[in-house]
Scaffold this motif. Sequence first.
Motif, PDB file in Angstrom:
ATOM      1  N   GLU A 240       0.836  -1.202   0.000  1.00 23.41           N
ATOM      2  CA  GLU A 240       0.000   0.000   0.000  1.00 23.41           C
ATOM      3  C   GLU A 240       0.875   1.259   0.000  1.00 23.41           C
ATOM      4  O   GLU A 240       1.838   1.364   0.755  1.00 23.41           O
ATOM      5  CB  GLU A 240      -0.927  -0.006   1.216  1.00 23.41           C
ATOM      6  N   LYS A 241       0.517   2.235  -0.860  1.00 23.20           N
ATOM      7  CA  LYS A 241       1.290   3.472  -0.983  1.00 23.20           C
ATOM      8  C   LYS A 241       0.640   4.643  -0.247  1.00 23.20           C
ATOM      9  O   LYS A 241       1.338   5.544   0.228  1.00 23.20           O
ATOM     10  CB  LYS A 241       1.442   3.834  -2.462  1.00 23.20           C
ATOM     11  N   GLU A 242      -0.688   4.640  -0.142  1.00 24.61           N
ATOM     12  CA  GLU A 242      -1.379   5.765   0.498  1.00 24.61           C
ATOM     13  C   GLU A 242      -1.189   5.707   2.022  1.00 24.61           C
ATOM     14  O   GLU A 242      -1.487   4.690   2.650  1.00 24.61           O
ATOM     15  CB  GLU A 242      -2.874   5.720   0.170  1.00 24.61           C
ATOM     16  N   PRO A 243      -0.708   6.802   2.626  1.00 25.57           N
ATOM     17  CA  PRO A 243      -0.450   6.803   4.083  1.00 25.57           C
ATOM     18  C   PRO A 243      -1.711   6.538   4.917  1.00 25.57           C
ATOM     19  O   PRO A 243      -1.646   5.847   5.935  1.00 25.57           O
ATOM     20  CB  PRO A 243       0.090   8.212   4.346  1.00 25.57           C
ATOM     21  N   LYS A 245      -4.504   4.788   4.163  1.00 21.53           N
ATOM     22  CA  LYS A 245      -4.880   3.373   4.131  1.00 21.53           C
ATOM     23  C   LYS A 245      -3.858   2.521   4.883  1.00 21.53           C
ATOM     24  O   LYS A 245      -4.219   1.549   5.555  1.00 21.53           O
ATOM     25  CB  LYS A 245      -4.998   2.891   2.693  1.00 21.53           C
ATOM     26  N   LYS A 246      -2.586   2.898   4.792  1.00 17.01           N
ATOM     27  CA  LYS A 246      -1.534   2.159   5.498  1.00 17.01           C
ATOM     28  C   LYS A 246      -1.730   2.246   7.013  1.00 17.01           C
ATOM     29  O   LYS A 246      -1.530   1.273   7.747  1.00 17.01           O
ATOM     30  CB  LYS A 246      -0.173   2.733   5.099  1.00 17.01           C
TER      31      LYS A 246
END
Length: 424
Positions: A240-243, A245-246
């Motif tokens: 996952e790249k989006e902070p 969602k992470k």
Amino acid sequence: MSFVTKDLLINFLFILLALFLVQMFYLIKYAKKIHWWKDRYIAVFPILAIIFCLLFPVNGAYVPDDYRMDLRRIPYILGTLYGGWPLGSLLFVFILLLRLLIGGYDVGFLSTLIALPILSIPLFFITKYFLHFSLKNRIIVSTCLSVIGSLLAMLVSIFVLHVTSIPISVWVQFAILDVAGMFVITILWEAIRANLLVLQRLMKAEKLEIVSHLAASISHEVRNPLTASRGFMQMLQEDEKEPAKKRYISIAINELDRAKEIIDDYLLFANSAPERNEKMNISEEIHHVTHIMTPLANMNGVAIDFTFDEEVKFFVMGERRKLQQCLINLFKNSIEAMQNGGTLTVKVTKEGGAVIVDIIDTGCGMTQEQINRLGEPYFTTKEKGTGLGTMVSFSIIHYMKGKVSVSSVKGKETCFSLEFPLCE
């Protein structure tokens, strides 16, 4: 049978009635699970006994009208010994006020005003230690206090207030019935306390048995999908790249870890019996656990005070891993109870054929009602606790043939005292 003996026996029956009501109070409280009935409400029953004793004193030609001979000292002494100095102070003031209200400022009131404070001096001193005495010593102490109370009433009346119209034979009857009544009432009260203790243990055992069956039947099945879910979520987190969602995935993983810890506690409780008994030096195990818990203690500003002496060796039988888990749970609870820092003191002593481990913290303390519920599933004094850690620890101690007792002062300290049989 003289009128004196009959009237005193009536007083004795009133005290027995109050004792019977105490037993009914506790039976209804635990059988119906009425939690709003507090233990302090039992103060009503010695007060009732004192009222009836003062309202129905000895009547006869030998006792002056301005003097009351009764057994009010029995509920006063026992109420103070078992209820502590707060209840004793209440009963002390109540006796003086009620006696003044019923008889006025007469010679009988003066006798009470002189004798009762003198009796209260040793009584209030002993009450701090009374419940720690053995059963035999508690009976001896209460009976001796009754002897002192009877002698004080007689000596003050005869030699200080010059009440000479009461024959010595009447005083002897009074003293015998007063002391005998105290002896019998103390034994009956101890029997009631023992029955109530058995009732509490049975209710707690029923709860623990349900939890044990539940743990053994579903814990493995629940833990496996949790582990698989956690693994896949870790993979998603890595990709996952989006902070935002992470961060959500990280929260979910943490909650899965917490659920897994609860399941592990259930499994440990279901299998808390030692798989293999081994001989352990309990001081070494405490020393090992102290090293494990030191980082957590430092984070909470808590100093662990334990002196490890390699020369002193106290051996116990059990499973090393489970004993360490028990100590870790108790250490962790004590450290978390000291939110503003403090000192966790651990002492190891030998008493007869047993080794005593005292774990003392300077935390927020507990009430007696909270202490009584320790070890129940899902009962905890912590905001984010489940109570399973304490339940597991108590279960491990039980399977090691040990005992645990808890004493606490609200807002000051708590002491967990673990007693294990020594293995020579």
